[in-house]
Design an enzyme around this catalytic site. Structure first.
Site, PDB file in Angstrom:
ATOM      1  N   ARG A   1      -1.803  -3.863  10.010  1.00  0.00           N
ATOM      2  CA  ARG A   1      -2.504  -2.615  10.359  1.00  0.00           C
ATOM      3  C   ARG A   1      -2.933  -2.619  11.824  1.00  0.00           C
ATOM      4  NH1 ARG A   1      -6.724  -3.962   5.646  1.00  0.00           N
ATOM      5  NH2 ARG A   1      -4.870  -5.064   4.931  1.00  0.00           N
TER       6      ARG A   1
ATOM      7  N   LYS B   1      -2.463 -18.767   6.190  1.00  0.00           N
ATOM      8  CA  LYS B   1      -1.938 -18.659   4.828  1.00  0.00           C
ATOM      9  C   LYS B   1      -1.717 -20.050   4.255  1.00  0.00           C
ATOM     10  CE  LYS B   1       0.639 -14.301   5.310  1.00  0.00           C
ATOM     11  NZ  LYS B   1      -0.114 -13.513   4.322  1.00  0.00           N
TER      12      LYS B   1
HETATM   13  N1  BES Z   1       2.437  -9.632   5.441  1.00  0.00           N
HETATM   14  C1  BES Z   1       1.294  -9.738   4.624  1.00  0.00           C
HETATM   15  C2  BES Z   1       1.464  -9.002   3.293  1.00  0.00           C
HETATM   16  C3  BES Z   1       2.348  -9.662   2.268  1.00  0.00           C
HETATM   17  C4  BES Z   1       1.924 -10.792   1.606  1.00  0.00           C
HETATM   18  C5  BES Z   1       3.555  -9.108   1.932  1.00  0.00           C
HETATM   19  C6  BES Z   1       2.717 -11.368   0.635  1.00  0.00           C
HETATM   20  C7  BES Z   1       4.342  -9.672   0.953  1.00  0.00           C
HETATM   21  C8  BES Z   1       3.925 -10.808   0.312  1.00  0.00           C
HETATM   22  C9  BES Z   1       0.081  -9.141   5.319  1.00  0.00           C
HETATM   23  O1  BES Z   1       0.051  -9.303   6.681  1.00  0.00           O
HETATM   24  C10 BES Z   1      -1.122  -9.841   4.760  1.00  0.00           C
HETATM   25  O2  BES Z   1      -1.229 -11.012   4.974  1.00  0.00           O
HETATM   26  N2  BES Z   1      -1.966  -9.093   4.055  1.00  0.00           N
HETATM   27  C11 BES Z   1      -3.126  -9.648   3.457  1.00  0.00           C
HETATM   28  C12 BES Z   1      -4.267  -8.696   3.697  1.00  0.00           C
HETATM   29  C13 BES Z   1      -5.607  -9.273   3.336  1.00  0.00           C
HETATM   30  C14 BES Z   1      -5.974 -10.380   4.275  1.00  0.00           C
HETATM   31  C15 BES Z   1      -6.620  -8.148   3.380  1.00  0.00           C
HETATM   32  C16 BES Z   1      -2.841  -9.821   1.972  1.00  0.00           C
HETATM   33  O3  BES Z   1      -2.160  -8.973   1.388  1.00  0.00           O
HETATM   34  O4  BES Z   1      -3.268 -10.815   1.416  1.00  0.00           O
HETATM   35 MN    MN Z   2      -0.827 -11.136   7.257  1.00  0.00          MN
END
Ligand code: BES
Ligand code: MN
Ligand code: ZN
Length: 498
Positions: free
Chosen positions: A352, A278
């Site tokens: 997931r 990230k």
């Molecule tokens: N924990 C995150 C989702 C999230 C991001 C919650 C920002 C709240 C604020 C999750 O694990 C994630 O990183 N999801 C990705 C999925 C993508 C890579 C398909 C996302 O939402 O960007």
């Molecule tokens: Mn994530």
């Protein structure tokens, strides 16, 4: 804080502070008039003189009142009577408690619970009042070397209701207290820093809960996961020094043979994204990526406090998502416990992965239903913001009950589609399917991924990415969706036991 229910005429209810609602530009309500009489017209005089207008969010403390029944009276603005609904009620209770904190009153009599709210019962007003009061009093200072000293002397709040001998009122109070304690646990766990709140820490907290409330605890270690073939969960934990834990806490309130209601929480104690790293801004907030798990533990606490006559199993799938030389790579293919293979195209879609193996594992409990709770996708925040959690389900009756519980608890969800048409986006050239479905409908394709592991039970999925915590100046966990889950389970108990 102690809460109780009081009935009877106000002149007989001694209190350090009576809290009375005043509508904007209208006559005093019946309950306010009764108080007014007990304190010899002090209220009507204040309103008549124009010293209190009743605007929403405003309060006025009257600290010398005649009549010796109340040491103080706190006036709370309710806004215009015609617009008085759930939101106005909730705000009035919040303002009242914030103001009470700053007084010298040791106990208070909250008369706001008597104000009728269109379409809502007194029981509703009571549960809400307790939850909001506890919310207004919540502080997280476990990590401060010098916790701010609060001079607050308030010890108990009595909620005034007009009808006597009301068993509903007592049950509503108990549900409010249980919900609030569950929320406080969920908030504390969410707010703790990720160097403290690790998967191991979550397992220890589950152990404390099990001990305090006579629940059964089972914790699967990495080697157990290997034995069971949980390739997805293990893939997430690979890059971390923190071992993953799969935690199952069981409350047995019904005969042993009664199929359990199962909750599964995403417990990523820190989500860096892994090798699909990230970006830096706000990455600290990924300590909240275990809020689904925290809500499961919080709800288990509430269930135990209410001693619900149900069998409930709370499962936490806990791991830390870190990049290192041993971490999962984009492109790696793993075999899940279900036997299905997954191409991990993005290591940041890890929620997931930890959930799917927990879902397959829970089949052994032959659940009546399964609800998973996860801070799963940023896309859900884009879709629904910070108001509603996303609701997905493979069973219409379950979806309806979850949505109803959310409405009743004012912890709302909104239904989203799980149509097969979206499954196409998960196609992989190399494995059975991929763990991401591209940018369009990101919250839906995440749910569609999970649906592939929910073929053997009625299942609902709550995407709480937008509702589990607040950012900015008020940064902190919200304790959602403990109110929804607690109400859902309490409603089940009421339905089966009157
Ligand atoms: N924990 C995150 C989702 C999230 C991001 C919650 C920002 C709240 C604020 C999750 O694990 C994630 O990183 N999801 C990705 C999925 C993508 C890579 C398909 C996302 O939402 O960007
Ligand atoms: Mn994530
Ligand atoms: Zn995550």
């Amino acid at each position: 804080m102690e809460f109780s229910i009081k009935t009877g005429s106000p002149e007989k209810l001694k209190s350090g502070c009576a809290v009375v609602g005043v509508f904007q530009s209208s006559e005093l309500s019946t309950s306010a008039l009764a108080i007014d009489k007990a304190i010899r017209g002090a209220l009507s005089e204040i309103v008549k003189r124009g010293d209190f207008e009743g605007k929403p969010g405003t309060t006025l403390l009257v600290s010398r009142v005649d009549g010796r029944v109340f040491e103080r009276v706190l006036l709370v603005g309710l806004g215009p009577e015609s617009e008085f609904r759930e939101k106005a009620y909730r705000e009035a209770v919040r303002s009242a408690v914030v103001a009470l904190r700053q007084t010298g009153a040791r106990d208070a009599l909250l008369c706001l619970t008597e104000t009728p709210i269109p379409g809502r019962s007194t029981a509703w007003a009571i549960t809400q009042a307790v939850v909001i009061a506890m919310e207004a009093l919540y502080r997280f200072d476990a990590m401060k070397s010098q916790p701010e000293r609060t001079r607050m002397v308030l010890r108990s709040i009595a909620l005034k209701v007009s009808a006597r001998g009301n068993a509903d009122a007592e049950a509503a109070l108990a549900q409010g207290v249980a919900t609030a304690h569950g929320m406080n646990l969920a908030k504390d766990l969410g707010n703790l820093p990720p160097n403290v709140c690790t998967p191991t820490y979550l397992a220890e907290q589950a152990e404390l809960l099990a001990r305090d409330h006579r629940m059964k605890l089972e914790v699967l270690e990495q080697k157990d996961m290997q034995r069971l073939g949980m390739g997805a969960l293990l893939a997430v934990a690979r890059g971390s020094r923190q071992p993953p834990k799969l935690i199952a806490l069981s409350w047995q309130g019904a005969p042993r043979k009664t199929p359990p209601l199962v909750m599964i929480g995403k417990g990523i104690t820190f989500d860096t994204g892994g090798i699909s790293l990230k970006s830096a801004p706000e990455m600290d907030e990924m300590k909240f990526d275990m809020c689904g798990a925290a809500s499961v533990l919080g709800t288990m606490k509430a269930v135990a406090l209410m001693k619900l006559p149900l069998n409930v199993i709370g499962i936490v799938s806990a791991a830390e998502n870190m990049p290192d030389g041993n971490a999962t790579r984009p492109g790696d293919i793993v075999t899940t416990m279900s036997g299905q293979t997954v191409e991990i195209l993005n290591t940041d879609a890890e929620g997931r992965l930890v959930l799917c193996d927990a879902m397959t594992w829970c089949e052994r409990f032959e659940p009546a239903l399964v609800i998973d709770i996860a801070t799963l996708t940023g896309a859900c925040v884009i879709a629904l913001g910070h108001v509603a959690s996303g609701l997905y389900a493979n069973n219409d009756a379950l979806a309806r009950d979850v949505q109803q519980a959310g409405d009743a608890a004012w912890d709302r969800v909104w239904p989203m589609p799980l149509w097969d048409d979206y499954q196409e986006q998960l196609k992989s050239n190399f494995a059975d399917f991929a763990n991401i479905g591209g940018r369009p409908a990101g919250s839906v394709t995440a749910a569609c991924y999970l649906a592939r592991f929910a073929k053997k039970f009625a299942w609902a999925h709550l995407d709480i990415a937008g509702t589990a915590w607040k950012s900015g100046r008020e940064k902190g966990a919200t304790g959602r969706p403990v109110p929804l889950l607690t109400e859902f389970l309490a409603a089940r108990a009421r339905a089966t036991h009157g």
